[in-house]
Design a protein around this motif. Structure first.
Motif, mmCIF file in Angstrom:
data_model
loop_
_atom_site.group_PDB
_atom_site.id
_atom_site.type_symbol
_atom_site.label_atom_id
_atom_site.label_comp_id
_atom_site.label_asym_id
_atom_site.label_seq_id
_atom_site.Cartn_x
_atom_site.Cartn_y
_atom_site.Cartn_z
ATOM 1 N N ALA A 104 -5.249 -6.432 0.244
ATOM 2 C CA ALA A 104 -5.131 -7.613 -0.624
ATOM 3 C C ALA A 104 -4.973 -7.190 -2.083
ATOM 4 C CB ALA A 104 -6.351 -8.512 -0.458
ATOM 5 N N ALA A 105 -5.728 -6.154 -2.493
ATOM 6 C CA ALA A 105 -5.606 -5.663 -3.867
ATOM 7 C C ALA A 105 -4.205 -5.119 -4.118
ATOM 8 C CB ALA A 105 -6.653 -4.580 -4.132
ATOM 9 N N ALA A 106 -3.656 -4.388 -3.154
ATOM 10 C CA ALA A 106 -2.307 -3.841 -3.304
ATOM 11 C C ALA A 106 -1.279 -4.950 -3.432
ATOM 12 C CB ALA A 106 -1.971 -2.936 -2.118
ATOM 13 N N VAL A 107 -1.460 -6.026 -2.664
ATOM 14 C CA VAL A 107 -0.536 -7.166 -2.751
ATOM 15 C C VAL A 107 -0.573 -7.769 -4.150
ATOM 16 C CG1 VAL A 107 -0.115 -9.516 -1.929
ATOM 17 C CG2 VAL A 107 -0.582 -7.695 -0.291
ATOM 18 N N ARG A 108 -1.785 -7.949 -4.699
ATOM 19 C CA ARG A 108 -1.899 -8.552 -6.032
ATOM 20 C C ARG A 108 -1.334 -7.625 -7.115
ATOM 21 N NH1 ARG A 108 -6.847 -10.356 -3.725
ATOM 22 N NH2 ARG A 108 -7.951 -8.528 -4.551
ATOM 23 N N ASP A 141 -10.589 -4.672 -11.086
ATOM 24 C CA ASP A 141 -11.141 -4.878 -9.749
ATOM 25 C C ASP A 141 -10.222 -4.345 -8.651
ATOM 26 O OD1 ASP A 141 -13.090 -6.154 -11.186
ATOM 27 O OD2 ASP A 141 -12.380 -8.177 -10.730
ATOM 28 N N ASP A 142 -8.929 -4.669 -8.744
ATOM 29 C CA ASP A 142 -8.017 -4.269 -7.673
ATOM 30 C C ASP A 142 -7.781 -2.766 -7.654
ATOM 31 O OD1 ASP A 142 -7.799 -6.846 -6.796
ATOM 32 O OD2 ASP A 142 -5.978 -7.296 -7.913
ATOM 33 N N VAL A 143 -7.662 -2.157 -8.819
ATOM 34 C CA VAL A 143 -7.500 -0.694 -8.848
ATOM 35 C C VAL A 143 -8.761 -0.016 -8.318
ATOM 36 C CG1 VAL A 143 -7.152 1.306 -10.343
ATOM 37 C CG2 VAL A 143 -5.799 -0.758 -10.710
ATOM 38 N N SER A 144 -9.932 -0.595 -8.585
ATOM 39 C CA SER A 144 -11.180 -0.048 -8.035
ATOM 40 C C SER A 144 -11.220 -0.194 -6.517
ATOM 41 C CB SER A 144 -12.383 -0.762 -8.656
ATOM 42 O OG SER A 144 -12.467 -0.510 -10.042
ATOM 43 N N ALA A 145 -10.711 -1.326 -5.990
ATOM 44 C CA ALA A 145 -10.652 -1.504 -4.540
ATOM 45 C C ALA A 145 -9.729 -0.469 -3.899
ATOM 46 C CB ALA A 145 -10.178 -2.919 -4.207
ATOM 47 N N ILE A 177 -13.134 -1.903 8.022
ATOM 48 C CA ILE A 177 -12.034 -2.864 8.121
ATOM 49 C C ILE A 177 -12.040 -3.805 6.922
ATOM 50 C CG2 ILE A 177 -11.226 -4.877 9.419
ATOM 51 C CD1 ILE A 177 -11.739 -3.398 11.951
ATOM 52 N N GLN A 178 -13.239 -4.206 6.488
ATOM 53 C CA GLN A 178 -13.330 -5.057 5.306
ATOM 54 C C GLN A 178 -12.746 -4.339 4.094
ATOM 55 O OE1 GLN A 178 -13.972 -8.062 5.604
ATOM 56 N NE2 GLN A 178 -15.950 -8.609 6.450
ATOM 57 N N GLN A 179 -13.061 -3.042 3.961
ATOM 58 C CA GLN A 179 -12.543 -2.279 2.830
ATOM 59 C C GLN A 179 -11.028 -2.115 2.921
ATOM 60 O OE1 GLN A 179 -14.918 1.241 3.207
ATOM 61 N NE2 GLN A 179 -16.728 0.304 2.277
ATOM 62 N N ILE A 180 -10.528 -1.930 4.157
ATOM 63 C CA ILE A 180 -9.077 -1.810 4.332
ATOM 64 C C ILE A 180 -8.390 -3.115 3.957
ATOM 65 C CG2 ILE A 180 -7.250 -1.547 6.049
ATOM 66 C CD1 ILE A 180 -9.083 0.439 7.502
ATOM 67 N N LEU A 224 0.826 -1.203 0.000
ATOM 68 C CA LEU A 224 0.000 0.000 0.000
ATOM 69 C C LEU A 224 0.863 1.256 0.000
ATOM 70 C CD1 LEU A 224 -2.999 -0.694 2.423
ATOM 71 C CD2 LEU A 224 -3.090 -0.197 -0.024
ATOM 72 N N ARG A 225 1.887 1.261 0.840
ATOM 73 C CA ARG A 225 2.764 2.439 0.889
ATOM 74 C C ARG A 225 3.474 2.637 -0.439
ATOM 75 N NH1 ARG A 225 3.784 0.770 6.368
ATOM 76 N NH2 ARG A 225 5.584 -0.438 5.696
ATOM 77 N N ARG A 226 3.898 1.544 -1.057
ATOM 78 C CA ARG A 226 4.583 1.645 -2.347
ATOM 79 C C ARG A 226 3.671 2.233 -3.414
ATOM 80 N NH1 ARG A 226 6.835 -4.001 -4.047
ATOM 81 N NH2 ARG A 226 7.039 -2.823 -5.999
ATOM 82 N N LEU A 227 2.449 1.726 -3.472
ATOM 83 C CA LEU A 227 1.539 2.194 -4.509
ATOM 84 C C LEU A 227 1.092 3.630 -4.269
ATOM 85 C CD1 LEU A 227 -0.731 -0.963 -5.061
ATOM 86 C CD2 LEU A 227 1.270 -0.226 -6.381
ATOM 87 N N ALA A 228 0.935 4.010 -2.989
ATOM 88 C CA ALA A 228 0.444 5.356 -2.671
ATOM 89 C C ALA A 228 1.545 6.413 -2.672
ATOM 90 C CB ALA A 228 -0.244 5.341 -1.311
ATOM 91 N N GLU A 229 2.792 6.011 -2.835
ATOM 92 C CA GLU A 229 3.914 6.942 -2.730
ATOM 93 C C GLU A 229 3.752 8.185 -3.619
ATOM 94 O OE1 GLU A 229 7.134 8.625 -1.207
ATOM 95 O OE2 GLU A 229 6.340 6.690 -0.534
#
Length: 607
Positions: free
Chosen positions: A311-315, A126-130, A303-306, A10-15
């Motif tokens: 999980a989306a960031a990991v994928r 899907d993952d980018v939308s999450a 929490i579910q959204q987090i 998450l930190r990597r993608l949000a940088e």
């Protein structure tokens, strides 16, 4: 945003947007705090109005002004925070999708064909939308529900510490019950993501393969995997819900405003009747008490959204970190079209070799057929030539140049492939055909379509060659196969890899595909994956693979005379059914019409 290893992606993608997200969080915190101030001001006004002494206007107006100003600040800061978070998220989505598109374009084709397009669809869509839900909505919601109660509780302690402590009880009880409900949630969320991925892959397969199944009267078979995936998801999710229903429901109920107000009103009334506090002092507890427990009312979905965002960031990061095909540091161009494999070994996992010690030559203008039992490595060996994968050991050269040293654009000008699993773009028929040569003229496109025996079908479409595929118009499996052959004809690669394209075609389509393949094969070097041995009897060389090794090679008659593995496979197929006619796309057996079509194509290209 989370702790542990899942927070790193998450930190990597949000940088790239971290600064703007931090400002949005700060603005949202100010908005949440300012939103509590009007309630405090109202309670103070009520206290002054019920104090027994006349309330002067000059004593009340400052509180009214404070309440109005705080409300405006809350509105302005909340609006600014939402706008800034959405703008940052919009830029992040665009950058991510661009990165994914660039990276996927450099991945080995074998990785995409092995895992299917469901993985790509899930990551890009899907993952980018999450991640959008997490960064643009959930992040700000979490800031609000954690910030406002802090100020509310702090003020309540200044009014009456006993009722303030009592107002914390629903929150603590909600936390306890929610922790019980979320026990093992990390494992369940991982399975949830995997189940959604299976549905995505099955949906893509269902959409792309239904035409083939329907052409064989097996329409119901087309959706079986999709139905199994959705039923499996439903079973998993319903079981998860049942196991947490009691605890999660109780966690929500104990923090509802009605329950909190009941908990505070009864002892508050006792305190007032006993003169332990005034009625005016009870008002702020009735106004702000539910806000103290409010976080637990929304924490479950957040929490579910987090977790879904993590999980989306990991994928997404796993796909971005997938190794790409190496680009040559010193590019080399082939001199000729002779293909040579020396000491070739290959492993998918880096440990177990699927191919081992392969030595093979493909002379220009010859047909080499790969045969062997299922799992012998035929498709894997053929996939190395168009560089779907890179060899683990050994070398493959084209015209004396190692495939790894040939730039991709140059390689695919020289090596083409026609596979059973045809992929068509959501674009016009003409654009699908000219994929390998975007600058081809309409006349060249039509000439190749005629040679591939697909022109008549195209002209019957609503807009002919301008008809967009993938919308209201779909092609059958045989028609899509012939269109892919037209694409290969136009690309005019001198070396071709063919995975027996007629394996699943109906008799009419098979005859047309064979004619098209004969035109395609004329004058080219062919590496053919053969499933039906009767179709490769006239091949210049037949290579028998077993357990990833070459055990026999030679011409059909010589291999039969040797009474080895090929002879056994031949007899087994003859015993299983009637012999087919020679269907190998070979220049020496090509129909005259197809040969003339191929000549026309070459002459047209030369012109």
């Amino acid at each position: 945003m989370g702790t542990g290893t899942d927070a790193t992606p998450l930190r990597r993608l949000a940088e790239p947007v971290r600064g703007r997200l931090a400002v949005a969080v700060a603005l949202q915190a100010v908005a949440a705090l300012a939103g509590v101030v009007p309630f405090i001001a109202v309670s103070r006004i009520g206290e002054r109005l019920t104090s027994g002494s006349p309330a002067r206007g000059d004593a009340l107006w400052p509180l009214v002004t404070l309440a109005c100003a705080a409300g405006l600040v809350a509105l302005a800061c909340g609006t600014a925070a939402g706008a800034l978070a959405h703008l940052a998220d919009n830029d992040l989505q665009l950058a991510l999708r661009r990165r994914l598109a660039r990276h996927i374009g450099r991945l080995p084709l074998g990785r995409l064909t092995d895992r299917g397009t469901g993985e790509v669809k899930q990551a890009v869509q899907d993952d980018v939308s999450a991640l959008h839900t997490l960064f643009a909505h959930t992040l700000l919601d979490v800031v609000s529900v954690l910030t406002a109660p802090v100020l509310a509780l702090g003020y309540l302690f200044t009014v009456d510490w006993r009722l303030a402590l009592l107002s914390v009880v629903p929150l603590l009880l909600g936390v306890f019950l929610f922790n019980r409900a979320m026990a093992g949630a990390a494992v369940q969320m991982a399975e949830f993501g995997a189940a959604v991925g299976r549905i995505s892959a099955a949906a893509v397969e269902f959409a792309s393969g239904i035409a083939v199944f329907k052409s064989f009267g097996r329409g119901r078979k087309a959706h079986e995997r999709f139905v199994r995936a959705t039923e499996g998801f439903a079973d998993f999710f319903s079981g998860w819900v049942r196991s947490t229903l009691a605890s999660s429901t109780a966690a929500v109920l104990v923090v509802t405003p009605a329950v909190v107000l009941l908990l505070l009103t009864v002892p508050g009334a006792v305190f007032v009747t006993q003169d332990w506090m005034t009625g005016a002092e009870l008002v702020p507890f009735l106004l702000l008490g539910p806000a103290v427990a409010a976080p637990m009312g929304v924490v479950g979905p957040r929490i579910q959204q987090i977790r879904a965002g993590q999980a989306a960031a990991v994928r997404v990061t796993a796909l971005l970190d997938a190794p790409t095909l190496s680009e040559p540091t010193t590019p080399a161009l082939p001199e000729g079209h002779h293909v040579c494999l020396r000491g070739v070994s290959f492993s998918y996992d880096g440990h177990t070799d699927v191919l081992s010690g392969i030595d093979l030559d493909l002379a220009p203008g010859t047909v080499t057929a790969l045969v062997g039992p299922s799992g012998s490595g035929k498709s894997t060996l053929a996939s190395l030539l168009p560089r779907f994968h890179d060899v683990t050991a050994g070398t493959i050269t084209l015209g004396g140049a190692d495939l790894r040293d040939i730039p991709a654009t140059e390689l695919y000008r020289r090596v083409g492939f026609v596979l059973q699993d045809v992929r068509l773009l959501r674009a016009s028929v003409a654009d699908n055909i000219r994929l390998g040569r975007p600058d081809a003229t309409d006349e060249e496109v039509e000439r190749c379509a005629r040679a591939a025996r697909i022109h008549d079908r195209i002209t019957a479409l609503p807009h002919g060659y301008a008809t967009e595929l993938g919308t209201a118009v779909t092609l059958s499996g045989g028609e899509a196969q012939r269109l892919s052959i037209a694409r290969a004809l136009l690309a005019d690669a001198p070396v071709l890899v063919l995975d027996e394209a007629t394996a699943y075609a109906d008799p009419h389509s098979e005859a047309l595909i064979q004619d098209a393949l004969s035109a395609l094969a004329a004058g080219r070097t062919l590496l053919v994956i053969a499933h039906r041995l009767s179709t490769i009897r006239t091949a210049d060389r037949i290579v028998v693979l077993e357990d990833g090794r070459i055990t026999e090679q030679g011409r059909h008659g010589d291999l039969l005379a040797a009474q080895g593995r090929y002879a056994a496979l031949w007899e087994a197929q003859r015993a299983a059914g009637p012999d087919e006619t020679d269907g190998l796309p070979h220049q020496r057996s090509a129909p005259a019409g197809a040969g003339r079509a191929a000549d026309d194509i070459r002459e047209g290209s030369a012109r």
